[in-house]
Design an enzyme around this catalytic site. Structure first.
Site, mmCIF file in Angstrom:
data_model
loop_
_atom_site.group_PDB
_atom_site.id
_atom_site.type_symbol
_atom_site.label_atom_id
_atom_site.label_comp_id
_atom_site.label_asym_id
_atom_site.label_seq_id
_atom_site.Cartn_x
_atom_site.Cartn_y
_atom_site.Cartn_z
ATOM 1 N N TYR A 50 0.833 -1.202 0.000
ATOM 2 C CA TYR A 50 0.000 0.000 0.000
ATOM 3 C C TYR A 50 0.870 1.255 0.000
ATOM 4 O O TYR A 50 1.800 1.392 0.802
ATOM 5 C CB TYR A 50 -0.911 0.008 1.233
ATOM 6 C CG TYR A 50 -1.686 1.303 1.398
ATOM 7 C CD1 TYR A 50 -2.783 1.583 0.595
ATOM 8 C CD2 TYR A 50 -1.309 2.247 2.349
ATOM 9 C CE1 TYR A 50 -3.478 2.766 0.723
ATOM 10 C CE2 TYR A 50 -2.003 3.437 2.494
ATOM 11 C CZ TYR A 50 -3.086 3.689 1.679
ATOM 12 O OH TYR A 50 -3.773 4.863 1.816
ATOM 13 N N GLY A 57 -5.959 5.310 0.142
ATOM 14 C CA GLY A 57 -7.301 5.279 0.687
ATOM 15 C C GLY A 57 -8.199 4.388 -0.140
ATOM 16 O O GLY A 57 -7.830 3.250 -0.492
ATOM 17 N N ASN A 192 1.552 10.721 6.904
ATOM 18 C CA ASN A 192 0.724 9.679 7.505
ATOM 19 C C ASN A 192 1.108 9.501 8.971
ATOM 20 O O ASN A 192 2.025 8.766 9.289
ATOM 21 C CB ASN A 192 0.965 8.369 6.733
ATOM 22 C CG ASN A 192 -0.246 7.474 6.726
ATOM 23 O OD1 ASN A 192 -1.360 7.925 6.943
ATOM 24 N ND2 ASN A 192 -0.025 6.206 6.460
ATOM 25 N N ARG A 291 -10.986 26.928 50.181
ATOM 26 C CA ARG A 291 -10.747 25.788 51.070
ATOM 27 C C ARG A 291 -10.529 24.477 50.322
ATOM 28 O O ARG A 291 -9.805 23.596 50.795
ATOM 29 C CB ARG A 291 -11.943 25.650 52.021
ATOM 30 C CG ARG A 291 -11.886 24.442 52.917
ATOM 31 C CD ARG A 291 -12.874 24.463 54.069
ATOM 32 N NE ARG A 291 -14.154 25.021 53.771
ATOM 33 C CZ ARG A 291 -15.312 24.340 53.801
ATOM 34 N NH1 ARG A 291 -15.298 23.042 54.065
ATOM 35 N NH2 ARG A 291 -16.451 24.943 53.568
#
Length: 513
Positions: A50, A57, A192, A291
């Site tokens: 890839y 994509g 990426n 407090r």
């Protein structure tokens, strides 16, 4: 020049971002990167990988011819440089650059050593990317924002150089640097990942911790002004709760007020004598904003510690896809670029800082409202009541800014919107979360500046500077060096901005006299 450490620490980021430290890559890092690049180049020759020989994509089903594979990387960078909106301040852009540099130096991305060497040169010579607010959804990482960094590396787009914007090619040429010649998958490797959201987040964590330290100090000073009893800060009381943050905040406050002449001891005033009054003039317990500070700021302390640890874990992680692992001689496809860890931490930090802002605003209101404090003139007005206004106008700014922070505290981590042909069907919105947190922290410093000026006016109204703790005296002098005591009405805006700039860049309550 200091060698880039692995793992990198928050302290390393601080020295590079705020102290101007220059870095260098150890030989072992260069060798690791070279091995990763050479392995991928060999491994991908006869395999489908890839982003090397496929589209990206939902276009990944298209195989890319070898002749077009380098052009593919340039196309990816240029097509994704679509950011819009405000430009990231230089310190955040530098943090993002360092985050990306370190992640790539881990050797899981198959990039050529030239890419990391150019990033080192840009970092050391303050050639910083123009990164826009809008663009990233934090799923395949910060694709759009990092595309602008990659665009600068190939000599295109604009950078910030020596305090002004100019074309990247011009800035690189001034420093004798050549634009990056993209190799096998460097376009994808550069864009990426989670480095922009993480880089912004790291600066957020640094400024957030400093803001918390200031708030702890101001809260201690509040206790001095109202001559509070000491037991709500005691080690025994706070030790009865198991939360580390609460104990740390109480301990810090005890250190600050240790030599104060204003803090009262309950056993001396109420336990060692017979009490005969039926109605007590003095408060037995202070309002919660005075407090309960350890219980309110304690969770914020804990949130900041966890946030910083998560950010450093992320920046020391490979957040790319695919992951090239030389040791196992394999390429793994997955989703390490997903930004949920950072998005979640930024949302939590933003909620925490919004609550801190609310505490500052409530303490400020206590000082300004004479019906509550019963010791100060209305609005800490040192002039003529009715004719002069003191800090009245500044309260409007504090209130409106606090309200904005309350609105911005809404989580964006839960606002996923599918996109990318539903390939990215659930996203993190990490960059958005980091950017919104940056805004909330900056807002909080504005409210803090108003509180600090009100505090020093209150000190002068009560004429108690001599009885303050030594650390509170130091802060009193710091703020008074910026804004002299005033009785007549003056334009406060420039002074408040100066106070904000001062406190954002120095640690409080660190020196004793």
């Amino acid at each position: 020049m200091t060698k880039l450490t692995n793992p990198i620490t928050l302290a390393d980021f601080y020295t590079v971002l705020f102290e101007g430290r220059k870095i260098d890559l150890p030989d072992s890092v260069s060798e690791r990167i070279s091995q990763s690049h050479n392995f991928l180049k060999h491994f991908a020759k006869d395999k489908v990988i890839y982003g090397v020989n496929t589209g990206f994509g939902p276009m990944a089903q298209y195989r890319i011819d070898e002749a077009d594979q380098v052009q593919l990387q340039y196309n990816l960078i240029r097509s994704h440089a679509t950011g819009m909106g405000d430009v990231l301040d230089p310190v955040y852009a530098k943090s993002a650059l360092l985050a990306r540099l370190h992640t790539l130096s881990l050797g899981y991305s198959g990039i050529h050593p030239n890419a990391v060497e150019l990033m080192v040169a840009m970092l050391n010579r303050d050639i910083l990317p123009i990164i826009h607010q809008h663009g990233g959804v934090g799923a395949s990482g910060d694709l759009v924002q990092l595309a602008h960094l990659a665009l600068n590396m190939i000599g295109e787009g604009n950078v910030i150089y020596r305090g002004k914007q100019m074309p990247a090619a011009e800035a690189l040429a001034k420093e004798g640097l050549q634009p990056l010649q993209v190799h096998i998958r460097e376009g994808l490797a550069l864009i990426n990942g989670t480095s922009v959201m993480t880089g912004i987040g790291i600066v957020n964590a640094i400024y957030g911790q400093r803001l918390l330290n200031w708030s702890i100090g101001c809260s201690a000073l509040m206790n001095e002004l109202v001559r509070a009893y000491d037991d709500h800060l005691s080690e025994i009381l706070n030790g009865a709760k198991q939360h580390a943050g609460q104990r740390q905040v109480a301990a810090h406050m005890r250190e600050i007020i240790a030599d104060s002449k204003l803090i009262r001891k309950r056993h001396e005033h109420l336990y060692s004598r017979k009490v005969e009054e039926s109605i007590f003039k003095d408060k037995l317990q202070e309002y919660y904003s005075i407090r309960c500070v350890p219980q309110i700021l304690g969770p914020i302390w804990d949130a900041l510690q966890h946030c910083a640890a998560t950010l450093i874990e992320e920046v020391n992680s490979a957040n790319d896809n695919p992951i090239i692992d030389v040791a196992s001689e394999n390429v793994y496809h997955g989703g390490n670029f997903h930004g949920d860890y950072i998005a979640f931490e930024m949302d939590k930090l933003r909620i925490a800082i919004a609550k801190l802002t609310m505490l500052i605003e409530r303490q400020l209101n206590y000082l300004l409202n004479s019906s509550l404090n019963e010791i100060l003139p209305s609005f800490v007005n040192l002039g003529k009541l009715g004719l002069n206004f003191g800090m009245q106008g500044a309260q409007f700014t504090a209130t409106s800014t606090t309200a904005e922070n309350q609105t911005l505290a809404t989580p964006i981590y839960t606002h996923s919107i599918p996109n990318n042909k539903d390939n990215q069907d659930i996203v993190s919105m990490g960059a958005n979360a980091a950017w919104l947190t940056k805004k909330v922290i900056d807002n909080a410093y504005e409210v803090l500046a108003i509180q600090l000026l009100t505090l020093v006016q209150a000190i002068d109204a009560l004429d108690c500077a001599a009885d303050l703790s030594s650390r509170s005296k130091m802060v009193y002098r710091e703020i008074r060096s910026i804004v002299p005591i005033f009785e007549q009405d003056i334009v406060l805006s420039p002074y408040l901005i100066a106070i904000k700039d001062h406190v954002k860049n120095v640690e409080p309550f660190e020196r004793t006299n």
